[in-house]
Motif scaffolding. Structure first.
Motif, mmCIF file in Angstrom:
data_model
loop_
_atom_site.group_PDB
_atom_site.id
_atom_site.type_symbol
_atom_site.label_atom_id
_atom_site.label_comp_id
_atom_site.label_asym_id
_atom_site.label_seq_id
_atom_site.Cartn_x
_atom_site.Cartn_y
_atom_site.Cartn_z
ATOM 1 N N VAL A 18 0.968 -0.643 -0.360
ATOM 2 C CA VAL A 18 0.127 0.018 0.167
ATOM 3 C C VAL A 18 1.254 0.636 -0.699
ATOM 4 O O VAL A 18 0.366 2.249 -0.582
ATOM 5 N N MET A 19 1.789 1.674 1.011
ATOM 6 C CA MET A 19 3.257 2.475 0.734
ATOM 7 C C MET A 19 3.502 1.952 -0.720
ATOM 8 O O MET A 19 4.032 3.275 -0.947
ATOM 9 N N SER A 20 3.325 1.833 -1.068
ATOM 10 C CA SER A 20 4.573 1.860 -2.442
ATOM 11 C C SER A 20 3.622 2.550 -3.436
ATOM 12 O O SER A 20 4.036 2.911 -4.051
ATOM 13 N N ALA A 21 2.594 2.235 -3.115
ATOM 14 C CA ALA A 21 1.212 2.644 -4.058
ATOM 15 C C ALA A 21 0.862 3.805 -4.177
ATOM 16 O O ALA A 21 1.117 5.212 -5.032
ATOM 17 N N GLY A 26 1.656 9.299 -5.499
ATOM 18 C CA GLY A 26 1.521 10.394 -5.280
ATOM 19 C C GLY A 26 3.153 11.046 -5.737
ATOM 20 O O GLY A 26 2.796 12.643 -6.191
ATOM 21 N N MET A 27 3.931 10.661 -6.350
ATOM 22 C CA MET A 27 5.025 11.294 -7.165
ATOM 23 C C MET A 27 4.275 10.988 -8.333
ATOM 24 O O MET A 27 5.081 12.595 -9.119
ATOM 25 N N VAL A 62 0.258 0.591 -15.888
ATOM 26 C CA VAL A 62 1.537 -0.314 -16.212
ATOM 27 C C VAL A 62 3.073 0.656 -15.847
ATOM 28 O O VAL A 62 3.321 -0.325 -15.121
ATOM 29 N N GLN A 63 3.536 1.754 -15.684
ATOM 30 C CA GLN A 63 4.576 1.784 -15.006
ATOM 31 C C GLN A 63 4.040 1.485 -13.920
ATOM 32 O O GLN A 63 5.468 1.188 -12.949
ATOM 33 N N TYR A 64 3.466 1.379 -12.543
ATOM 34 C CA TYR A 64 3.804 0.737 -10.986
ATOM 35 C C TYR A 64 4.167 -0.611 -11.499
ATOM 36 O O TYR A 64 4.813 -1.111 -10.641
ATOM 37 N N PHE A 65 3.261 -1.506 -11.615
ATOM 38 C CA PHE A 65 3.578 -2.740 -12.285
ATOM 39 C C PHE A 65 4.746 -3.453 -12.832
ATOM 40 O O PHE A 65 5.225 -4.344 -12.025
ATOM 41 N N VAL A 289 12.691 9.294 -5.108
ATOM 42 C CA VAL A 289 12.316 9.302 -3.737
ATOM 43 C C VAL A 289 11.534 8.071 -3.716
ATOM 44 O O VAL A 289 11.169 7.561 -2.832
ATOM 45 N N VAL A 290 10.923 7.385 -4.177
ATOM 46 C CA VAL A 290 9.866 6.328 -4.657
ATOM 47 C C VAL A 290 10.708 4.757 -4.057
ATOM 48 O O VAL A 290 10.622 4.668 -3.063
ATOM 49 N N ALA A 291 12.081 4.995 -4.002
ATOM 50 C CA ALA A 291 12.846 3.636 -3.743
ATOM 51 C C ALA A 291 13.216 4.458 -2.274
ATOM 52 O O ALA A 291 13.507 3.431 -1.293
#
Length: 321
Positions: A18-21, A26-27, A62-65, A289-291
């Protein structure tokens, strides 16, 4: 016990997912890396080519998966700004943050716990009121303001400590550490002290409340009635009992020092992962940021999981709740 651990692992995995999503979406909403990286002379075709190169021209889902699939393989992508693998950047900056965070925690424990125990044992002495006032003030002052005051006092007025930078480093197993050189250690003192002030105040308050609670327990009264010396009561009975909540808070706070040293690293120009995060947010460097946030979430989840399992081992009632 196995069911308890399995349930906690499942909850942790859902939390990280959930946090990663949330971070990824958000970014995507607040940043446009193409707008940041594209030059003024870029044509629309150049912008589209850059978006395709960065992989941000595809639908968000698609980017997220694709991102999740890469993460499972241990690949967090490459930085848009530095054009380097994200993990290489984070691991390069991580030692600087770790050594300051551990030094700050060491100072906080060594200073804060004795102050708290002393305050709890001597509630009516003037020194206790002074400690209580100082910890309240230190607990309340913003972190960045403390950093500015430390720079003014030790770097500007007294001129005994450097105000910024990391100083000289010594390589140990291929990693540069400031703590192994006098020049580097002198650069560490102010940022570590800035982080340690909050830790000192928190540990002192915890130790004081724990001391006041434990001192009036029946086993402490019985120990005093047996004629055991005050020093031995404090050392053998009091400290062991107040350390249980302190150890828990210390583990979580250490994670907080590593994750949220951003302000301190910015004030003192300390080249750690916190400063890397701020620079990446400013440059809309989404992969970094995401990593970073996912790794920090994993760290906190791991700490909480270890604490939960430890409590379950110590208290069987928890694992059956």
């Amino acid at each position: 016990m196995l069911n308890f651990i399995t349930r906690r692992l499942g909850q942790s995995a859902v939390l990280v997912l959930v946090m990663s999503a949330l971070v990824f979406v958000g970014m995507y909403v607040i940043s446009d890396p193409v707008a940041v990286l594209a030059g003024e002379d870029f044509t629309e075709a150049d912008r589209q080519a850059l978006a395709a190169e960065l992989g941000v021209d595809r639908p968000l889902i698609v980017q997220y998966f694709n991102f999740l699939g890469n993460v499972i393989r241990g690949d967090f992508g490459s930085s848009f700004v530095y054009n380097r693998p994200v993990m290489d950047l984070i691991l390069e900056k991580l030692p600087a943050t770790l050594e300051v965070a551990f030094l700050a925690m060491f100072i906080g424990l060594v200073v804060g716990i004795p102050l708290g125990v002393y305050s709890g044992l001597n509630q009516k002495k003037p020194a206790t009121k002074t400690i209580s006032f100082a910890t309240t003030v230190g607990y309340s002052i913003p972190n960045f303001w403390q950093g500015v005051l430390l720079i003014m006092l030790f770097a500007v007025w007294l001129q005994i400590l450097p105000a910024s930078g990391r100083g000289d480093t010594v390589e140990v197993f291929g990693v540069g550490w400031s703590m192994f050189s006098l020049n580097g250690l002198s650069h560490m003192i102010l940022p570590a002290l800035n982080l340690a002030i909050y830790t000192i105040c928190l540990q002192a308050r915890l130790a004081r409340s724990g001391t006041q609670e434990v001192m009036y327990q029946d086993f402490m009264t019985f120990a005093r009635a047996k004629g055991i010396s005050r020093e031995r009561i404090v050392r053998r009975h009091l400290v062991r009992n107040i350390l249980i909540p302190i150890v828990t808070i210390t583990g979580l706070q250490l994670g907080g020092l590593i994750a949220f040293a951003t302000v301190t690293e910015t004030v003192f120009s300390w080249p750690g992962i916190g400063k890397l995060l701020l620079d990446s947010i400013h440059n809309s460097d989404r992969p970094v940021v995401v990593a970073y946030l996912i790794l920090i979430t994993l760290m906190f989840v791991t700490i909480n999981f270890i604490v939960d399992v430890t409590y379950a081992l110590l208290d069987p009632r928890i694992r059956y709740t």
